[in-house]
Design an enzyme around this catalytic site. Structure first.
Site, short mmCIF file in Angstrom:
data_model
loop_
_atom_site.label_atom_id
_atom_site.label_comp_id
_atom_site.label_asym_id
_atom_site.label_seq_id
_atom_site.Cartn_x
_atom_site.Cartn_y
_atom_site.Cartn_z
N HIS A 270 47.57 37.08 57.37
CA HIS A 270 48.55 36.23 58.04
C HIS A 270 47.82 35.33 59.03
CE1 HIS A 270 52.15 35.01 60.28
NE2 HIS A 270 52.80 35.36 59.17
N ASP A 328 55.77 39.50 52.70
CA ASP A 328 55.89 39.23 51.26
C ASP A 328 55.39 40.35 50.37
OD1 ASP A 328 55.07 36.05 52.36
OD2 ASP A 328 56.97 36.55 51.41
C1 SDX Z 1 54.08 33.73 55.11
O1 SDX Z 1 52.98 31.45 59.31
C2 SDX Z 1 53.95 32.23 59.06
O2 SDX Z 1 54.59 32.76 59.95
C3 SDX Z 1 54.24 32.45 57.58
C4 SDX Z 1 55.27 33.50 57.28
C5 SDX Z 1 56.64 33.09 57.76
O3 SDX Z 1 57.49 33.98 57.98
O4 SDX Z 1 56.90 31.87 57.79
O5 SDX Z 1 54.93 34.72 57.89
C6 SDX Z 1 55.40 33.73 55.79
O6 SDX Z 1 53.65 32.69 54.67
C7 SDX Z 1 53.27 35.00 55.10
C8 SDX Z 1 51.89 34.81 54.37
C9 SDX Z 1 52.14 34.86 52.88
N1 SDX Z 1 50.92 34.47 52.14
C10 SDX Z 1 50.21 35.41 51.47
O7 SDX Z 1 50.46 36.61 51.48
C11 SDX Z 1 49.08 34.82 50.62
C12 SDX Z 1 47.84 35.70 50.77
N2 SDX Z 1 47.38 35.53 52.13
C13 SDX Z 1 46.27 34.60 52.36
O8 SDX Z 1 46.38 33.44 51.55
C14 SDX Z 1 46.04 34.36 53.84
O9 SDX Z 1 46.05 35.57 54.45
C15 SDX Z 1 46.93 33.42 54.60
C16 SDX Z 1 47.09 32.10 53.93
C17 SDX Z 1 48.29 34.01 54.81
C18 SDX Z 1 46.26 33.21 55.93
O10 SDX Z 1 45.03 32.56 55.63
P1 SDX Z 1 43.91 32.47 56.76
O11 SDX Z 1 44.46 31.84 57.97
O12 SDX Z 1 42.67 31.89 56.14
O13 SDX Z 1 43.65 33.98 57.08
P2 SDX Z 1 42.58 34.46 58.08
O14 SDX Z 1 42.02 33.34 58.89
O15 SDX Z 1 43.14 35.63 58.80
O16 SDX Z 1 41.41 34.96 57.07
C19 SDX Z 1 40.36 35.70 57.60
C20 SDX Z 1 39.46 36.03 56.43
C21 SDX Z 1 39.06 34.80 55.62
O17 SDX Z 1 37.77 35.10 55.08
P3 SDX Z 1 36.47 34.51 55.91
O18 SDX Z 1 36.62 33.00 55.91
O19 SDX Z 1 36.52 35.13 57.29
O20 SDX Z 1 35.29 35.01 55.07
O21 SDX Z 1 40.17 36.89 55.52
C22 SDX Z 1 40.22 36.28 54.25
C23 SDX Z 1 40.04 34.79 54.47
O22 SDX Z 1 39.48 34.19 53.30
N3 SDX Z 1 41.56 36.55 53.72
C24 SDX Z 1 41.82 37.25 52.61
C25 SDX Z 1 43.21 37.29 52.50
N4 SDX Z 1 43.76 36.64 53.54
C26 SDX Z 1 42.74 36.17 54.28
N5 SDX Z 1 41.00 37.83 51.70
C27 SDX Z 1 41.60 38.47 50.68
N6 SDX Z 1 42.96 38.57 50.50
C28 SDX Z 1 43.79 37.98 51.40
N7 SDX Z 1 45.10 38.06 51.25
#
Ligand code: SDX
Length: 394
Positions: A270, A328
């Site tokens: 998130h 989700d």
């Molecule tokens: C919603 O904003 C909101 O409030 C949204 C929401 C709402 O109610 O409106 O809460 C609803 O959109 C929830 C999120 C739903 N999306 C997903 O579940 C999709 C899977 N999640 C990822 O795509 C990701 O976690 C995001 C898009 C949600 C967040 O992306 P970020 O900001 O890049 O996450 P982060 O900065 O915390 O990531 C840190 C690290 C990164 O790797 P590095 O660059 O440090 O090497 O963790 C990795 C990311 O690549 N990472 C994941 C991951 N999520 C982040 N790796 C594997 N699986 C994942 N799901």
């Protein structure tokens, strides 16, 4: 420093948008709506009570709640001419594509609630959006399965009416299962608002130009559709089905950690929560209740989800990066058990989030200091240079 930009909406403070509606503490996993914890609102109230709270800032008295419920139900029907809108879409169109089109078209029918400078019209637009989204969503679903539209039944509460519009047919009596209606209502509450997420920021930015509320909500629907945002509930269930059995979890966890593999664990991580999403806890509990009522406590996908959560939360990659299940992760299992196809999952998210979008839009419009949003950028392109005639180019 490439391609970064600073989002400065320019209509409240220089650093970020100010709002009195929702508070999130991402480190502690806290979510409050107008100061009330999401756990209490989900357990003790209903969705229209949460709508009232988000729109007007206080929990309603019994009389205020009865009046609000009555006013919302007066707006549940759609202009009859809009029915013809749906027949212009292919039957196999994704329901979110239909939602973007039909919600935007509301501005072509309800001219008496598009003047954003008129408090009464703003209030009517808010009621219309909350009231009509379930009707539009149900019609998008019925159209996709070739069944006749079902008119709203104002004798039912919000969630039960929505289930009836989705699942009843003219040729037999339909009684909404009270357990399903309660679960649907709670799912709506959990998705109602979430501070300045991508789709809410889209609605605010669109609204800051003075666009009418229906157009702004349509922009929010479009943004929510993305798999990184509201589309994640559909993607998460598809992922669980792809994993299929607990013994394949290590393979997918390894892929999620592999930077060369675009696969991400859908429903995990998130932008704000670096702790368990409080909504996911309530969602998991609701999933157990609904599946238990159906005698499906051993649902294979629920077993995969529970095992996947356990494996991920004990894996150093996820622990170090503070990646927890978000709302989700479990919602899709429940929605499937309620009878919805995966293509409707994000539509249901949009139905619930409409009240958050419209409450945030209203707060912005009623802020006298608000100005048009204008995200800033750091330019990283070519320096100024002279034009070269095409005959001189190599
Ligand atoms: C919603 O904003 C909101 O409030 C949204 C929401 C709402 O109610 O409106 O809460 C609803 O959109 C929830 C999120 C739903 N999306 C997903 O579940 C999709 C899977 N999640 C990822 O795509 C990701 O976690 C995001 C898009 C949600 C967040 O992306 P970020 O900001 O890049 O996450 P982060 O900065 O915390 O990531 C840190 C690290 C990164 O790797 P590095 O660059 O440090 O090497 O963790 C990795 C990311 O690549 N990472 C994941 C991951 N999520 C982040 N790796 C594997 N699986 C994942 N799901």
């Amino acid at each position: 420093q490439t391609g970064h930009f600073t989002y400065d909406p320019g209509f409240t403070s220089t650093a970020a948008c100010e709002s009195r509606i929702t508070y999130i503490d991402g480190d502690e996993g806290i979510l409050l709506h107008r100061g009330y914890p999401i756990e209490q609102l989900a357990e003790q109230g209903d969705f229209l009570e949460t709508c009232y709270l988000l729109l007007y800032g206080e929990l309603p008295t019994a009389a205020e709640k009865a009046d609000f419920d009555y006013r919302v139900t007066r707006h549940t029907m759609l202009h009859e001419q809009m029915n013809r809108f749906f027949s212009g879409f292919r039957r196999d169109a994704h329901p979110m594509a239909v939602m973007v089109g039909v919600v935007g078209a509301l501005a072509a029918f309800y001219h008496d609630s598009t003047d954003i400078s008129d408090p009464h019209q703003r209030m009517v637009a808010s009621l219309r959006m909350v009231a009509k989204m379930p009707t539009i969503a149900a019609m998008a679903y019925k159209y996709s399965i070739g069944q006749p539209f079902v008119y709203p039944d104002n004798n039912l509460d919000y969630a039960a009416n929505f289930l009836k519009m989705c699942f009843s047919v003219p040729c037999e009596e339909y009684k909404p299962n009270p357990i399903f209606a309660k679960a649907m209502d709670r799912i709506f509450i959990l998705h109602a608002d979430h501070e300045q997420n991508a789709s809410t920021s889209t609605v605010r930015l669109a609204g800051s130009s003075g666009a009418n509320p229906f157009a702004c909500i349509a922009a929010g629907v479009a943004c929510l559709w993305g798999p990184a945002h509201g589309g994640a509930n559909e993607a998460a269930l598809n992922m669980l089905e792809q994993i299929g059995t607990p013994d394949r979890i290590p393979e997918f966890v390894a892929r999620a950690k592999d930077k060369n593999d675009p696969f991400r664990l859908m429903g995990f991580g998130h932008r704000v929560y670096k702790n368990y999403d409080p909504r996911a806890r309530i969602m998991q509990k609701t999933t157990h209740e609904v599946l238990g009522q159906l005698g499906l406590s051993n649902d294979p996908l629920l077993q995969v989800a529970l095992e996947l959560e356990k494996v991920a939360l004990s894996d150093e990659y996820f622990v170090e990066k503070k990646l927890y299940p978000n709302i989700d992760f479990y919602s899709g299992i429940t929605l499937r058990a309620l009878g919805f196809p995966t293509t409707m999952f994000t539509v249901l998210f949009a139905v619930a989030r409409t009240v958050g979008w419209i409450a945030q839009w209203k707060e912005m419009i009623e802020d006298p200091s608000q100005r048009i949003g204008r995200p800033r950028q750091l330019y990283t392109g070519a320096p100024q240079r002279e034009y070269v005639a095409i005959t001189d180019r190599v």
